[in-house]
Write an enzyme that holds these catalytic residues in place. Sequence first.
Site, PDB file in Angstrom:
ATOM      1  N   VAL A 130      13.349  17.285  26.404  1.00 31.28           N
ATOM      2  CA  VAL A 130      14.505  17.049  25.533  1.00 31.28           C
ATOM      3  C   VAL A 130      13.984  16.323  24.284  1.00 31.28           C
ATOM      4  CG1 VAL A 130      16.806  16.089  25.284  1.00 31.28           C
ATOM      5  CG2 VAL A 130      16.049  16.924  27.513  1.00 31.28           C
TER       6      VAL A 130
ATOM      7  N   CYS B  48       1.320  -4.525   5.738  1.00 31.34           N
ATOM      8  CA  CYS B  48       1.003  -5.241   4.494  1.00 31.34           C
ATOM      9  C   CYS B  48       1.983  -6.357   4.145  1.00 31.34           C
ATOM     10  CB  CYS B  48       1.012  -4.281   3.306  1.00 31.34           C
ATOM     11  SG  CYS B  48      -0.143  -2.936   3.395  1.00 31.34           S
TER      12      CYS B  48
ATOM     13  N   GLU C 135      -0.566 -18.200  -2.210  1.00 35.69           N
ATOM     14  CA  GLU C 135      -1.246 -17.141  -1.460  1.00 35.69           C
ATOM     15  C   GLU C 135      -2.020 -17.678  -0.266  1.00 35.69           C
ATOM     16  OE1 GLU C 135      -4.526 -13.641  -2.048  1.00 35.69           O
ATOM     17  OE2 GLU C 135      -4.468 -15.294  -3.438  1.00 35.69           O
TER      18      GLU C 135
ATOM     19  N   ALA D 108     -13.176 -10.252  -0.444  1.00 32.40           N
ATOM     20  CA  ALA D 108     -13.444 -11.687  -0.634  1.00 32.40           C
ATOM     21  C   ALA D 108     -12.443 -12.355  -1.580  1.00 32.40           C
ATOM     22  CB  ALA D 108     -14.876 -11.917  -1.139  1.00 32.40           C
TER      23      ALA D 108
ATOM     24  N   GLN E 236     -12.998   0.923   0.269  1.00 32.90           N
ATOM     25  CA  GLN E 236     -12.909  -0.299  -0.533  1.00 32.90           C
ATOM     26  C   GLN E 236     -14.193  -0.495  -1.334  1.00 32.90           C
ATOM     27  OE1 GLN E 236     -11.142  -2.524   3.190  1.00 32.90           O
ATOM     28  NE2 GLN E 236     -11.301  -3.973   1.532  1.00 32.90           N
TER      29      GLN E 236
ATOM     30  N   GLY F 178      -6.368  -1.590   3.735  1.00 31.64           N
ATOM     31  CA  GLY F 178      -7.817  -1.653   3.970  1.00 31.64           C
ATOM     32  C   GLY F 178      -8.183  -2.868   4.797  1.00 31.64           C
TER      33      GLY F 178
ATOM     34  N   THR G  31       9.279  12.869  24.115  1.00 30.33           N
ATOM     35  CA  THR G  31       8.521  11.635  23.880  1.00 30.33           C
ATOM     36  C   THR G  31       7.610  11.267  25.053  1.00 30.33           C
ATOM     37  OG1 THR G  31      10.255  10.166  24.726  1.00 30.33           O
ATOM     38  CG2 THR G  31      10.337  10.693  22.385  1.00 30.33           C
TER      39      THR G  31
ATOM     40  N   CYS H 272       4.946  -2.183   9.448  1.00 30.46           N
ATOM     41  CA  CYS H 272       4.300  -2.349   8.140  1.00 30.46           C
ATOM     42  C   CYS H 272       3.178  -3.355   8.339  1.00 30.46           C
ATOM     43  CB  CYS H 272       5.302  -2.867   7.108  1.00 30.46           C
ATOM     44  SG  CYS H 272       4.509  -3.272   5.543  1.00 30.46           S
TER      45      CYS H 272
ATOM     46  N   CYS I 106       0.843  -1.201   0.000  1.00 31.74           N
ATOM     47  CA  CYS I 106       0.000   0.000   0.000  1.00 31.74           C
ATOM     48  C   CYS I 106       0.874   1.244   0.000  1.00 31.74           C
ATOM     49  CB  CYS I 106      -0.946   0.008   1.193  1.00 31.74           C
ATOM     50  SG  CYS I 106      -0.192   0.551   2.743  1.00 31.74           S
TER      51      CYS I 106
HETATM   52  C1  LIG Z   1       6.497   5.143  21.047  1.00 32.36           C
HETATM   53  C2  LIG Z   1       7.189   5.185  22.363  1.00 32.36           C
HETATM   54  C3  LIG Z   1       7.685   4.021  22.889  1.00 32.36           C
HETATM   55  C4  LIG Z   1       8.314   4.036  24.122  1.00 32.36           C
HETATM   56  N1  LIG Z   1       8.777   2.851  24.616  1.00 32.36           N
HETATM   57  C5  LIG Z   1       9.334   2.818  25.850  1.00 32.36           C
HETATM   58  C6  LIG Z   1       9.767   1.598  26.427  1.00 32.36           C
HETATM   59  O1  LIG Z   1       9.690   0.546  25.803  1.00 32.36           O
HETATM   60  N2  LIG Z   1      10.258   1.628  27.681  1.00 32.36           N
HETATM   61  C7  LIG Z   1      10.372   2.795  28.384  1.00 32.36           C
HETATM   62  O2  LIG Z   1      10.844   2.782  29.514  1.00 32.36           O
HETATM   63  N3  LIG Z   1       9.985   3.955  27.853  1.00 32.36           N
HETATM   64  C8  LIG Z   1       9.461   3.999  26.620  1.00 32.36           C
HETATM   65  N4  LIG Z   1       9.043   5.174  26.093  1.00 32.36           N
HETATM   66  C9  LIG Z   1       9.162   6.358  26.901  1.00 32.36           C
HETATM   67  C10 LIG Z   1      10.434   7.125  26.593  1.00 32.36           C
HETATM   68  O3  LIG Z   1      11.551   6.357  26.606  1.00 32.36           O
HETATM   69  C11 LIG Z   1      10.617   8.102  27.617  1.00 32.36           C
HETATM   70  O4  LIG Z   1       9.520   8.878  27.327  1.00 32.36           O
HETATM   71  C12 LIG Z   1      11.929   8.850  27.497  1.00 32.36           C
HETATM   72  O5  LIG Z   1      12.914   8.306  28.317  1.00 32.36           O
HETATM   73  C13 LIG Z   1      11.727  10.271  27.879  1.00 32.36           C
HETATM   74  O6  LIG Z   1      12.745  11.063  27.314  1.00 32.36           O
HETATM   75  P1  LIG Z   1      12.404  12.426  26.559  1.00 32.36           P
HETATM   76  O7  LIG Z   1      13.675  13.180  26.447  1.00 32.36           O
HETATM   77  O8  LIG Z   1      11.749  12.197  25.283  1.00 32.36           O
HETATM   78  O9  LIG Z   1      11.382  13.084  27.560  1.00 32.36           O
HETATM   79  P2  LIG Z   1      10.634  14.471  27.570  1.00 32.36           P
HETATM   80  O10 LIG Z   1       9.245  14.288  27.100  1.00 32.36           O
HETATM   81  O11 LIG Z   1      11.435  15.469  26.831  1.00 32.36           O
HETATM   82  O12 LIG Z   1      10.663  14.749  29.125  1.00 32.36           O
HETATM   83  C14 LIG Z   1      10.371  13.701  30.023  1.00 32.36           C
HETATM   84  C15 LIG Z   1      10.239  14.142  31.471  1.00 32.36           C
HETATM   85  O13 LIG Z   1      11.525  14.225  32.093  1.00 32.36           O
HETATM   86  C16 LIG Z   1      11.709  15.523  32.649  1.00 32.36           C
HETATM   87  N5  LIG Z   1      13.109  15.880  32.435  1.00 32.36           N
HETATM   88  C17 LIG Z   1      13.776  15.756  31.279  1.00 32.36           C
HETATM   89  N6  LIG Z   1      15.062  16.154  31.466  1.00 32.36           N
HETATM   90  C18 LIG Z   1      15.170  16.522  32.766  1.00 32.36           C
HETATM   91  C19 LIG Z   1      16.242  17.009  33.555  1.00 32.36           C
HETATM   92  N7  LIG Z   1      17.454  17.201  33.052  1.00 32.36           N
HETATM   93  N8  LIG Z   1      16.008  17.273  34.845  1.00 32.36           N
HETATM   94  C20 LIG Z   1      14.778  17.096  35.381  1.00 32.36           C
HETATM   95  N9  LIG Z   1      13.725  16.623  34.684  1.00 32.36           N
HETATM   96  C21 LIG Z   1      13.927  16.348  33.388  1.00 32.36           C
HETATM   97  C22 LIG Z   1      10.724  16.382  31.903  1.00 32.36           C
HETATM   98  O14 LIG Z   1      10.317  17.504  32.615  1.00 32.36           O
HETATM   99  C23 LIG Z   1       9.571  15.442  31.650  1.00 32.36           C
HETATM  100  O15 LIG Z   1       8.737  15.394  32.783  1.00 32.36           O
HETATM  101  C24 LIG Z   1       8.438   5.225  24.859  1.00 32.36           C
HETATM  102  C25 LIG Z   1       7.945   6.413  24.336  1.00 32.36           C
HETATM  103  C26 LIG Z   1       7.320   6.400  23.098  1.00 32.36           C
HETATM  104  C27 LIG Z   1       6.788   7.685  22.539  1.00 32.36           C
HETATM  105  S1  FES Z   2       3.182  -1.403   2.555  1.00 30.33           S
HETATM  106 FE1  FES Z   2       3.726  -1.274   4.630  1.00 30.33          FE
HETATM  107  S2  FES Z   2       1.894  -0.659   5.543  1.00 30.33           S
HETATM  108 FE2  FES Z   2       1.292  -1.018   3.534  1.00 30.33          FE
END
Ligand SMILES: Cc1cc2nc3c(=O)[nH]c(=O)nc-3n(C[C@H](O)[C@H](O)[C@H](O)COP(=O)(O)OP(=O)(O)OC[C@H]3O[C@@H](n4cnc5c(N)ncnc54)[C@H](O)[C@@H]3O)c2cc1C
Ligand code: FES
Length: 1351
Positions: free
Chosen positions: A300, A193, A1283, A1118, A807, A837, A303, A191, A156
């Site tokens: 930072v 598909c 298939e 189908a 679809q 789809g 995430t 992915c 896709c």
């Molecule tokens: C799709 C996805 C998958 C993930 N999978 C995992 C996983 O498998 N296991 C896991 O443990 N985590 C996971 N995470 C979480 C991610 O690892 C943590 O969110 C990450 O460690 C945070 O880092 P950041 O810099 O992005 O945080 P930010 O969002 O930038 O900040 C995080 C927090 O820390 C504080 N902070 C940052 N720096 C400081 C500092 N120097 N002093 C004081 N406070 C501070 C901030 O104020 C905030 O509250 C996942 C996140 C996503 C989006």
């Molecule tokens: S080709 Fe990867 S999601 Fe469709």
Amino acid sequence: MLTKRFFNYIYEVFFSFLLVVHWLFKFITSLFYKFFDRIIILSFIVFVCFSSLFSLQVVEKNADPEEVLLSFLRRKVGLTGTKYGCGGGGCGACTVMVSTYDRNQRTVVHYTVIACLQPIVTLHGAAVVTVEGIGSTKTKLHPVQERIAKAHGSQCGFCTPGMVMSMYTLLRNKPQPTMEDIREALGGNLCRCTGYRPIIDGFKTFCESEVGVEQTCYSPDSPLNSYLHTLITELFPMDCFLPLDPSQDLIFPPELMIMEKKVSGDALYFQGERVNLVAPFKLSHLLELKAEHPSAPLIVGNTTIGPKMLLKGVYHPLVIYAGRISELKAVTWGETGLTVGAACSLSTLQKEVEKVVVETEEEKTRGYRALLQTLRCLAGKQIRNMAVGSLFDKQGHPAAQTKQHGMRSIPLDEKLFADFGKTVLRPEEVLLSIDIPYTKPWEFVAAYRQAQRREFAFSFLNAGMKVAIKEGTDVVESLSIYYGGVGPTLVKPKLTCQQLVSRSWGEDLLSEGCRLLKEDVDVSPSIHGGRAEFRKTLAISFFFKFYMQVVLEMRERVGKLRIMSTLWDGVSDADFPLEYLSALKPFKNEVPQGQQSFQLVSEAQPSADLVGRPSMHQSAFQQATGEAKYYDDLPLVQGELFIFMVTSTRAHAKIINIDPSEALKMPGMVTFVSAGDVPGANCRLWFNNPEELFAEEEVVCVGQIIGAVVAESREQARRAAKEVHVTYHDLQPVFFTIEDAIRHESYFEPKRKVERGDVDEALKTAEHILEDEIYMGGQEHFYMETQGVIAVPKGEHEEMDLFVATQHAAFTQELVGMALGVDSNKITCHVKRLGGGFGGKVMKIASLSAITAVAAHKTGRAVRCCLERGDDMLITSGRHPFLGKYKVGYNNDGTIVAADITYYSNGGSTLDESIMDKAVLHMDNGYKIPNLRGRGVVCKTYLPSYTAFRGFGGPQGLMVMESVLHEVAVRCGLPAEKVRDINMYREEQSYTHHKQPFNPTDMVRCWDECLERANYQDRLRAVQLFNSSNRWKKRGISAVPQKFGVGFSKGFCNQGAALVNIYKDGSVLVTHGGTEMGQGINTKAIQIASRVLKVPVSSIFTKETCTGNVPNAAPSAASFGTDAVGMAVKDACEKLMRRLQPLMEKNPQNTWKQWVNEAFFQKTSLSATGFFMGPPTDVDWEKGEGQAYYYFTFGACCSEVEIDCLTGDHKNIRTDIVMDVGKSINPALDIGQVEGGFVQGVGLYTIEELQFSPDGVLMTRGPSQYKVPALCDVPAELNGIGEPPVFFGSTIFFAIKAAIAAARTERGLGDAFPLSSPATAEKIRMACQDEFTKMASPPTDGAMAPWCLDV
Ligand SMILES: Cc1cc2nc3c(=O)[nH]c(=O)nc-3n(C[C@H](O)[C@H](O)[C@H](O)COP(=O)(O)OP(=O)(O)OC[C@H]3O[C@@H](n4cnc5c(N)ncnc54)[C@H](O)[C@@H]3O)c2cc1C
Ligand code: FES
Ligand code: FES
């Protein structure tokens, strides 16, 4: 060149102008804000975005801190190659490469990021490379784009740009990567598909020594040998790739480097509409800011904070970005170990640790190795590049500082974490760094985690354990155990850690440790996420693993130091049987490999005739370059509005009042639409099954659409939707599960029944009777592109155009017309392509289109609807959960003489697509059970209505029957494949249980061939041997045959239509009623047209599916799309050829173009419609018989797995598939469907688990909670022909069940035990009952509501 210079000149002038403006702005605002006098105030950002034609210097005035890169690229810069798949970092569709100049290292660094979480303001001075930037069909493809396309790695295409950018970035950093590098780079890209194998095949061509898979061995006298000579395995030529030339790569724009070097002041400041962001350059300034604004979060990687602000509506007026402070990014190695700055990314940490693990003696790096093991599974590469890991490690000492109180060092223990997501850091305090010390010679460290998916998933439970042993003894000096996932924050079982000190590390300590943990680890039954018993079991099992690991490492150490083993009696060989070693080996993730074979076309076939040859998907290059347009990539229509749905929060309630007044006051809000605004029928009708578009008086599920807000922008619409207040009066009854529906006798009509023979009589004569049931959970489609539509009123005659991902364009057109009270001839649906789809874009999208059309009608403006991932999962629902209850009569030899099966599906609140017919019609699979009765009942519950999904009831119906076969084999003590074999249809003229004649010869052939190719018997013996010598790891192998009906059992759906136009220049336009969603229907249509018209495929084009060109088309579903459309295209082309024939015969020397021209001047129509009237399939449900399908495809599949009995983890080792698809039009595309379908089935039967709360609220609403298979879930070896459908994923389920049975038998437990689908880690672990599962006593006291329901 001139254009580029001119562009640069304009940019320079514009940039200088903006600089003047911003200094002026700074001066004025600094009068008002105290801290502004030390910072650069930037109301704009500068970064470079590469498009294929030139680098685009992006100067964004008024850059908004709330704006993330993805929306900025797509909507402001107009680069739509980067896709929205989830908006939360969980799918990788939005991957781009960011390059920055690192002032510390004085070098440019390249890394991937997730554009949906990256605030644009953090990119000031960075270069962003999107998929459009590295190559284009207009200029030149980048080798990465070319190879993924040519290797058929793009179906896709929605995930393709993200895949391309992950691979491109890898090559920027390492032009000759290893397979492991590729695996790691793509670990964060999903992915839905392809099943990943073709993507890997394309990318592994960049590896220095390309790794292949060993050819399957056949004995010289194999009957297969002659047949094998007719097979080939080359799906794409390896010798025609563009070479990778790193010298051609884009350079980092010098102006950014100059800008970065010249940067002065103390900070950057960005002022948005609602949120301000300040990015200080110095730690001292950061401390001041934090002291002044303690509640402002520090970000930072964004995430954690990003998803909260973007998806959960958390609001912070000021955010502080710490990513520019070099002190916080430092990594230093000292005498005692590593010190990592608090703003170092997880990737930086990983890189540093990997280096030291290689360079330093093993003993000192035990802790680092444990850290690495966890780091590699944590999130995807992109997240690790962005996110900081400072709080991640659990064994060091963080240092924190405040302006007022100076610096302090905090031990990293359970006290650091105050609550869920909260640390004891004071609000004004900033974390500086963390020390991660080397391990000492007598210190032993390990880390463990178990998640829903081995990689790219949050863990259910993780643990870090460290023991210090008194030198030269086996006596514990200190012990630290930390668990994450047993409470709201980090938990240390203190009693255990204290009580085990001074004890010998031996069997007694193990027993005592487990006993203490049982008391010490208190997992509340109401713990967030549920699974209390599993978590507790894991906590003890991890300790057991740790115990053994330490024993092993101590032994090694003792051996090395030549210490007499009498020093520690506890660890004798008797205590540590070799078969226990299996507990220690973690599963290694491997890159999937395999061999795909398909049949050669005849040598006589002309080389220009591509039918039967593997040909690349028509749009593969466009998909790989980001040029392919999906509905949401279309540019804004003048005056366009955005619609956001308001959904029910109650499962069953009367609507008392809907109050949008607060929402209507919100900025950008245009109108609110609900049932009263529908000019026509507020109803979707499907075979007399009505479903309201907008709930009017009563809601019947959480997620039902009640109204919709229409605003100027998406963000405004999203915010306003939250302000619509609905008052409900709850109604009874409310129930969600199949079991409850049975209790309430809540069913949809009609019920189905099919019967052959005399089941009741036969049951009386059978030697044994088995009565049991199996439950199978539902499945979310998780197409990578969420559902949506753009409705554009044309301004006259109530005409409306819809650009829609459907679809079933004809149904959407019809429903929109009905809702607007307008004839279908005024409504035109355009479908360019779908980003997947799988059956999920047939029904609900029609309702969404009608709602969007109502909004467009009301406002007179174009309206765009693009569901966010969470709403898509909530509103549109997925595959039906099933419960199969059966009574079976069988004999000692495994012959099944009678089976009486009742299928209950959870239909949800409306009937939608019941799919029960297919489940019941497929229940016999390949087995001739002489007396067979199937009843099908669709339960009516208060959940969103379930709908069609690939396989359409087949995977559920077949699963129940295969369970019967499996359980009979277990009861008879026979190998399951033997019981399958003896019950199989064999006679050439066989009849299904619904009396459709068929010949099973090909099915039996596929079955035999599959077992032989898989080397089944030898591997079964190897599995038994493995199991006898491994206590904690077990293997299982399983094979199933399959008979699958093709086409619709509702005969009238089996039709196809096409329109073929030939233009005067000889080019051909093919239009048909099917929709392109990655399956390659357009490519196949072109191949067919090319064969019939005898013109090269390059002269034929398929533009879009349009209801204005081909009316009343059947849905693309189908497995019948190509059959129907292909025949219709053939029909149209043959008509045209008949018209051209006289001219061809008259002037045989002429070219195609000359014949076409001649025909035009002779007033011959060069346009023809084609039609295919499919077979008259039908079922007489009164009699329970009929010709339900056009024909059957046959196949067989064999899979082997290994499970970890202590954690419930499993690894898919190898799968072999043999399928008869008749004559394949395009083996490359068909094999793509094979593997994609199979991997979707792997998800269905093993890891994909939808969770509903006891109130009927879907809790798994995104890739963070709902795990579809990632690269790590594909069998390490996947060999296939033909298939196969989703159902073959069940071989993994049955192999897992066999492996669990092996574990149970060894422990003296019965090998007959219940296991529902999916076979998740939790179910595997809890079924492998042992002393540890017993210790985790069930958390039920009867009063506690379960965390989630098996609906
Ligand atoms: C799709 C996805 C998958 C993930 N999978 C995992 C996983 O498998 N296991 C896991 O443990 N985590 C996971 N995470 C979480 C991610 O690892 C943590 O969110 C990450 O460690 C945070 O880092 P950041 O810099 O992005 O945080 P930010 O969002 O930038 O900040 C995080 C927090 O820390 C504080 N902070 C940052 N720096 C400081 C500092 N120097 N002093 C004081 N406070 C501070 C901030 O104020 C905030 O509250 C996942 C996140 C996503 C989006
Ligand atoms: S080709 Fe990867 S999601 Fe469709
Ligand atoms: S859209 Fe960004 S990761 Fe899914």
